[in-house]
Design a protein around this motif. Structure first.
Motif, mmCIF file in Angstrom:
data_model
loop_
_atom_site.group_PDB
_atom_site.id
_atom_site.type_symbol
_atom_site.label_atom_id
_atom_site.label_comp_id
_atom_site.label_asym_id
_atom_site.label_seq_id
_atom_site.Cartn_x
_atom_site.Cartn_y
_atom_site.Cartn_z
ATOM 1 N N ALA A 96 0.832 -1.208 0.000
ATOM 2 C CA ALA A 96 0.000 0.000 0.000
ATOM 3 C C ALA A 96 0.863 1.254 0.000
ATOM 4 N N ALA A 97 1.992 1.223 0.708
ATOM 5 C CA ALA A 97 2.892 2.377 0.759
ATOM 6 C C ALA A 97 3.475 2.680 -0.619
ATOM 7 N N HIS A 98 3.953 1.644 -1.297
ATOM 8 C CA HIS A 98 4.509 1.844 -2.640
ATOM 9 C C HIS A 98 3.435 2.363 -3.604
ATOM 10 N N LEU A 99 2.245 1.756 -3.551
ATOM 11 C CA LEU A 99 1.172 2.163 -4.459
ATOM 12 C C LEU A 99 0.726 3.591 -4.187
ATOM 13 N N GLY A 100 0.661 3.966 -2.912
ATOM 14 C CA GLY A 100 0.278 5.337 -2.576
ATOM 15 C C GLY A 100 1.269 6.341 -3.133
ATOM 16 N N ALA A 101 2.557 6.046 -3.031
ATOM 17 C CA ALA A 101 3.586 6.947 -3.562
ATOM 18 C C ALA A 101 3.468 7.082 -5.075
ATOM 19 N N ILE A 102 3.220 5.956 -5.750
ATOM 20 C CA ILE A 102 3.070 5.978 -7.206
ATOM 21 C C ILE A 102 1.833 6.773 -7.605
ATOM 22 N N GLU A 103 0.729 6.570 -6.869
ATOM 23 C CA GLU A 103 -0.501 7.321 -7.147
ATOM 24 C C GLU A 103 -0.293 8.819 -6.954
ATOM 25 N N GLY A 104 0.582 9.188 -6.022
ATOM 26 C CA GLY A 104 0.864 10.598 -5.770
ATOM 27 C C GLY A 104 1.878 11.185 -6.724
ATOM 28 N N GLY A 105 2.320 10.393 -7.707
ATOM 29 C CA GLY A 105 3.272 10.894 -8.693
ATOM 30 C C GLY A 105 4.684 11.010 -8.158
ATOM 31 N N GLY A 106 4.981 10.298 -7.061
ATOM 32 C CA GLY A 106 6.290 10.407 -6.442
ATOM 33 C C GLY A 106 7.155 9.189 -6.652
ATOM 34 N N GLN A 107 8.316 9.227 -6.022
ATOM 35 C CA GLN A 107 9.250 8.105 -6.093
ATOM 36 C C GLN A 107 9.069 7.191 -4.889
ATOM 37 N N THR A 108 9.393 5.944 -5.088
ATOM 38 C CA THR A 108 9.387 5.001 -3.978
ATOM 39 C C THR A 108 10.535 4.018 -4.166
ATOM 40 N N ILE A 109 11.091 3.544 -3.055
ATOM 41 C CA ILE A 109 12.208 2.598 -3.084
ATOM 42 C C ILE A 109 11.806 1.372 -2.272
ATOM 43 N N ALA A 110 11.960 0.201 -2.874
ATOM 44 C CA ALA A 110 11.678 -1.058 -2.188
ATOM 45 C C ALA A 110 12.996 -1.720 -1.812
ATOM 46 N N VAL A 111 13.099 -2.164 -0.562
ATOM 47 C CA VAL A 111 14.292 -2.859 -0.078
ATOM 48 C C VAL A 111 13.920 -4.325 0.129
ATOM 49 N N LEU A 112 14.535 -5.207 -0.636
ATOM 50 C CA LEU A 112 14.162 -6.617 -0.603
ATOM 51 C C LEU A 112 14.967 -7.410 0.424
ATOM 52 N N GLY A 113 14.359 -8.489 0.888
ATOM 53 C CA GLY A 113 15.044 -9.441 1.752
ATOM 54 C C GLY A 113 15.517 -10.647 0.975
ATOM 55 N N SER A 114 15.621 -10.487 -0.333
ATOM 56 C CA SER A 114 16.097 -11.532 -1.237
ATOM 57 C C SER A 114 16.943 -10.866 -2.304
ATOM 58 N N GLY A 115 17.544 -11.664 -3.187
ATOM 59 C CA GLY A 115 18.267 -11.095 -4.312
ATOM 60 C C GLY A 115 17.303 -10.565 -5.356
ATOM 61 N N LEU A 116 17.786 -9.665 -6.210
ATOM 62 C CA LEU A 116 16.907 -9.060 -7.218
ATOM 63 C C LEU A 116 16.430 -10.071 -8.258
ATOM 64 N N ALA A 117 17.123 -11.184 -8.381
ATOM 65 C CA ALA A 117 16.686 -12.218 -9.322
ATOM 66 C C ALA A 117 15.691 -13.185 -8.687
ATOM 67 N N GLN A 118 15.359 -12.951 -7.418
ATOM 68 C CA GLN A 118 14.377 -13.771 -6.696
ATOM 69 C C GLN A 118 13.298 -12.836 -6.140
ATOM 70 N N ILE A 119 12.425 -12.356 -7.013
ATOM 71 C CA ILE A 119 11.421 -11.367 -6.604
ATOM 72 C C ILE A 119 10.483 -11.977 -5.567
ATOM 73 N N TYR A 120 10.371 -11.304 -4.429
ATOM 74 C CA TYR A 120 9.526 -11.815 -3.344
ATOM 75 C C TYR A 120 8.769 -10.660 -2.698
ATOM 76 N N PRO A 121 7.442 -10.830 -2.509
ATOM 77 C CA PRO A 121 6.641 -12.002 -2.897
ATOM 78 C C PRO A 121 6.373 -12.018 -4.405
ATOM 79 N N ALA A 122 6.140 -13.208 -4.937
ATOM 80 C CA ALA A 122 5.947 -13.364 -6.381
ATOM 81 C C ALA A 122 4.744 -12.574 -6.882
ATOM 82 N N GLN A 123 3.748 -12.366 -6.002
ATOM 83 C CA GLN A 123 2.543 -11.618 -6.396
ATOM 84 C C GLN A 123 2.869 -10.169 -6.746
ATOM 85 N N ASN A 124 4.020 -9.676 -6.283
ATOM 86 C CA ASN A 124 4.386 -8.277 -6.518
ATOM 87 C C ASN A 124 5.373 -8.108 -7.664
#
Length: 359
Positions: free
Chosen positions: A155-183
């Motif tokens: 919801a935080a990422h989507l809210g930032a995108i809806e507001g026309g802003g930037q958002t940064i996601a910090v993963l607990g996995s490698g970038l080649a292992q997108i988690y959760p897969a639904q995202n």
């Protein structure tokens, strides 16, 4: 390429963690200089023992390291080291910054970062408040930092995108292992204007112990952390604790006193976290950094009855509902409306997008 391989090689010397890596950089300024130093010079660094100095001198660049770098380059990802101008300056202030970050997107944007994290199993109230808050913050040029988990993070990422802003996601996995897969779609959407980052090797799985480690980056890269819907034993409270240890501001969005999902956030407020009702509560606390208009009005994501073309009965039912779910039997008693008729009105409201049925 050779320079990046030296960063990877030094990070993978057994016994060198993030604290010690930072000490080595403070002394020698680059992995190349570390590898060129004599054992006697290395031993002058606090924490370097004879066996560790020997391990550094014996370290080699392996095929795995070359493949790791090649995979990142094939994917179009950057590897940004502590020596890079794009490396987040706030992150360098914490005691154990990652030596480098894998980056999908652009990390050279705003330094006015605010972390927003919370429960994966969030309530409709928590989701709505988070999106509304992050949309408003994005309007003030804040960059929203979160962990791309389900629930509040999404919801935080989507809210930032809806507001026309930037958002940064910090993963607990490698970038080649997108988690959760639904995202997966969100992963790519975030990278269009912001960035998805990780300190873990490309193919690292989302192991449980990775998430507390990544939380120090979420808080460390941010001026303050906002906690929404956290239970008493919650990973979000780890982020709050780390933020306090890093001398960053801690904020908390209150919820229902009857909701166990807000017990952790209420505990934070009792301990001194600033209670947040809207974006202004955060901006006022961080006013030396943010410039904003006192007269600017925040727009809520919640629909208003007059904009939905509702009938009188529909308006009456709509106005009786609040941010928390209400059982149809309770609503029937509250409004003195027959349950059958009420069910029909609720269906019409749901079809118009005014309300949502909760399980």
């Amino acid at each position: 390429m050779e320079n990046l391989l030296e960063w990877i090689a030094l990070k993978n010397v057994h016994g060198i963690g993030n604290h010690l890596f930072k000490r080595l950089m403070d002394c020698f300024h680059s992995p190349h200089n570390v590898f060129q130093a004599s054992s006697q010079e290395l031993l002058k660094t606090d924490g370097i023992s004879q066996p560790l100095a020997r391990a550094i001198k014996q370290q080699k660049i392996t095929d795995w390291m070359k493949k790791e770098l090649e995979l990142a380059q094939q994917k179009g990802y950057q590897i940004i080291t502590q020596a890079d101008d794009k490396f987040p300056p706030l992150l360098l202030e914490i005691p154990d910054p990652p030596p480098f970050l894998y980056v999908n997107g652009n990390l050279s944007g705003s330094s006015m970062n605010i972390a927003v994290v919370g429960s994966r199993n969030a309530t409709p109230y928590g989701i709505a408040m988070t999106r509304q808050l992050c949309k408003a913050l994005a309007g003030y040029q804040a960059t929203i930092i979160s962990g791309m988990a389900m629930g509040i993070d999404t919801a935080a990422h989507l809210g930032a995108i809806e507001g026309g802003g930037q958002t940064i996601a910090v993963l607990g996995s490698g970038l080649a292992q997108i988690y959760p897969a639904q995202n997966r779609k969100l992963f790519h959407k975030i990278a269009e204007t912001g960035a998805v980052i990780s300190e873990f090797p490309m193919l690292s799985a989302p192991e449980a112990h990775h998430f507390p480690i990544r939380n120090r980056i979420i808080s460390g890269i941010s001026l303050g952390s906002v906690i929404v819907e956290a239970a008493k034993k919650s990973g979000s409270l780890i982020t709050a604790r780390l933020a306090a240890e890093q001398n960053r501001e801690v904020f908390a969005v209150p919820g229902s006193i009857r909701s166990s999902k807000s017990s952790g956030t209420h505990a934070l407020i009792k301990q001194g976290a600033k209670l947040v009702e809207n974006a202004q509560d955060i901006l006022e606390e961080l006013s030396p950094v943010f410039r904003y208009s006192e007269t600017r009005q925040e727009k809520t994501n919640a629909p208003e009855a007059e904009t939905l073309s509702l009938s009188s009965d529909e308006s009456r039912v709509f106005n009786a509902l609040g941010p928390y779910p209400l059982h149809i039997d309770d609503l029937s008693r509250k409004l003195a409306i027959d349950a059958g008729k009420l069910a029909g009105i609720l269906l019409q409201l749901e079809l118009k997008g005014a309300i949502r049925q909760s399980p």
